[in-house]
Design an enzyme around this catalytic site. Sequence first.
Site, mmCIF file in Angstrom:
data_model
loop_
_atom_site.group_PDB
_atom_site.id
_atom_site.type_symbol
_atom_site.label_atom_id
_atom_site.label_comp_id
_atom_site.label_asym_id
_atom_site.label_seq_id
_atom_site.Cartn_x
_atom_site.Cartn_y
_atom_site.Cartn_z
ATOM 1 N N HIS A 14 0.818 -1.209 0.000
ATOM 2 C CA HIS A 14 0.000 0.000 0.000
ATOM 3 C C HIS A 14 0.862 1.274 0.000
ATOM 4 O O HIS A 14 0.341 2.382 0.049
ATOM 5 C CB HIS A 14 -0.911 -0.031 1.237
ATOM 6 C CG HIS A 14 -2.054 0.924 1.193
ATOM 7 N ND1 HIS A 14 -2.263 1.882 2.172
ATOM 8 C CD2 HIS A 14 -3.051 1.098 0.302
ATOM 9 C CE1 HIS A 14 -3.340 2.578 1.886
ATOM 10 N NE2 HIS A 14 -3.844 2.140 0.760
ATOM 11 N N LYS A 23 -4.373 10.328 5.406
ATOM 12 C CA LYS A 23 -4.061 9.557 6.609
ATOM 13 C C LYS A 23 -3.041 10.353 7.422
ATOM 14 O O LYS A 23 -1.861 10.445 7.060
ATOM 15 C CB LYS A 23 -3.469 8.190 6.243
ATOM 16 C CG LYS A 23 -4.316 7.363 5.263
ATOM 17 C CD LYS A 23 -3.755 7.445 3.879
ATOM 18 C CE LYS A 23 -4.297 6.417 2.925
ATOM 19 N NZ LYS A 23 -5.721 6.359 2.746
ATOM 20 N N ASP A 41 -0.182 16.441 20.148
ATOM 21 C CA ASP A 41 0.024 17.696 20.867
ATOM 22 C C ASP A 41 0.290 18.810 19.845
ATOM 23 O O ASP A 41 -0.366 18.882 18.830
ATOM 24 C CB ASP A 41 1.157 17.545 21.884
ATOM 25 C CG ASP A 41 0.839 16.505 22.951
ATOM 26 O OD1 ASP A 41 -0.356 16.322 23.241
ATOM 27 O OD2 ASP A 41 1.765 15.866 23.481
ATOM 28 N N HIS A 55 -9.469 10.644 2.085
ATOM 29 C CA HIS A 55 -8.443 9.648 1.781
ATOM 30 C C HIS A 55 -7.124 9.961 2.489
ATOM 31 O O HIS A 55 -6.188 9.157 2.442
ATOM 32 C CB HIS A 55 -8.222 9.545 0.268
ATOM 33 C CG HIS A 55 -7.534 8.278 -0.148
ATOM 34 N ND1 HIS A 55 -6.184 8.213 -0.434
ATOM 35 C CD2 HIS A 55 -8.018 7.019 -0.320
ATOM 36 C CE1 HIS A 55 -5.869 6.975 -0.776
ATOM 37 N NE2 HIS A 55 -6.945 6.224 -0.703
ATOM 38 N N LYS A 94 3.315 4.453 -0.979
ATOM 39 C CA LYS A 94 3.371 5.449 -2.055
ATOM 40 C C LYS A 94 4.682 6.214 -1.936
ATOM 41 O O LYS A 94 4.983 6.789 -0.884
ATOM 42 C CB LYS A 94 2.216 6.457 -1.973
ATOM 43 C CG LYS A 94 0.848 5.895 -2.347
ATOM 44 C CD LYS A 94 0.097 5.423 -1.151
ATOM 45 C CE LYS A 94 -1.301 4.960 -1.545
ATOM 46 N NZ LYS A 94 -1.981 4.282 -0.429
ATOM 47 N N ASP A 99 15.924 11.660 -8.954
ATOM 48 C CA ASP A 99 17.385 11.819 -8.864
ATOM 49 C C ASP A 99 17.913 11.579 -7.455
ATOM 50 O O ASP A 99 18.948 12.144 -7.063
ATOM 51 C CB ASP A 99 17.806 13.218 -9.351
ATOM 52 C CG ASP A 99 17.723 13.352 -10.871
ATOM 53 O OD1 ASP A 99 17.597 12.318 -11.552
ATOM 54 O OD2 ASP A 99 17.782 14.486 -11.372
#
Length: 508
Positions: free
Chosen positions: A162, A406, A411, A404, A164, A169
């Site tokens: 999952h 996350k 604090d 979508h 990403k 470079d």
Amino acid sequence: MWLILTLHLLSACASLPPAIAVTEPVQHITTTNSQLAQVIHSLRQDRQNLTGIYPLSDSHDSFAARANLIHSAEFTLDLQYYIWHNDTSGRLLAQALQRAANRGVKVRLLLDDNNTDGLDYFLSDLDAHPNIQVRLFNPFHHRKMRWMGYITQFERLNHRMHNKAFIVDQQAAILGGRNIGDEYFGAGDGTMFMDLDVLAVGKVVDDINQDFERYWRSESSYSLEQVLQHRSVAPPPVALSPHQQQEQQNQKRNYLNQVAQSDYANALREQRLPLQWSDVALVSDDPAKALQSLGATPTHNIVNDLSRELGDPKEQLLIVSPYFVPTKNGTKELVQLAKNGVHITILTNSLAATDVAPVHAGYAKYRKPLLKAGINLYELKPSIIKPMIFKDRGLTGSSGSSLHAKTIAIDNRSMFIGSFNMDPRSANVNTENGVVIHNPQLTSHFKETLLNNVPSNAYEVQLDSNGRLVWLEHGDYAAMVYQKEPQTTWMKRFWIRFLSILPIEPLL
């Protein structure tokens, strides 16, 4: 007997041989041979232990950042995604990769195989370029009848990558919640995802590079050529009429015009892209997590990484998770934190907004104990009135919205941005990644922006005097109270109640 024999034969046919190992040496880009590296090196003067951060909450900004970085690449492009759609934004970025490869840039694309159904020709076209390599993570042996794999090899195929990551470079990287597709980049007029990425340059990019190499060279990573086994892949039939093709071109042109006016694009033109220099740590899973059913033992996992980097909240905890299934143990921990005086706010999708109904069923049963503990619970409406996470103009005008992003904020000191959902699947089944940013100013700004905009964009879930769930829709002068989940049918609510009694929580 015939069923057992059939399944045995299917299992034998569906098994994969070991992945052919990657033998090419790891390439290292230095400040002497990359223009991007030279620019970043000049920015990092006296900041060698810090990372420059630029949040990408706007969908058009996120596309512009990726397109610009591909255009700027001189040596390498390393991309790792769970989903890559063959739609307007997906094709635009794929074409940009091909142009980069034509310039001599070495492109490596690692995709989870769960969402590549029907994309073999699209991926083969990329892989055919001598400077582009495509690998599939935990692939299906049967390319068309994938359901056969789930019948015979569910334990293996249930584990997905999952993660990403988008690395240019070896100097700049984008991590976060977005996959590659129109719903993530504000293209078209369908349902759009409210999401969050971060562009990073500096110290943490070295760790991101190493993490990509681990996945690229892992036992679950197969070359596209090995997966397809030299089978010819027929191009998809042309189903568009000349008029539809023209409409498609117009949509692409209009979208690129919108992207060209994004804040990120304007900041680049004016050479004023602001970076927030911070202490940043990569958190990720060992790719061996996907092989646990075959006896592999991961050396590290993202749950422990997050616990170490974020620490325990003392005053405030903000959780943003589109797929929120806290489980019994997680609910007990949240309740205990609330009893200890920690102010907790949770934002997830409403039933009307979610794109994965079974996950909502896994979450719904925990609402009452969370609310009884004094935890603030909000559920995103299926339409956005104004930006919630910093900003996102790409959501305006869409036919619907779904959360979508996350994110976890602790604090007024640290926040997580990545692919990890607060659910059992992210914790125990799939591999995930992200970054923890230790920056009080950025964390405070994120929390303030979100909490100020939540009431107008989300239903506040409460308990009435009889202990029953109610949903409050806040207006300018008063709140409308719903006794049932807003904007849903009785059939959908019945389906959720049915799913909630099934023992499927470990899969969610």
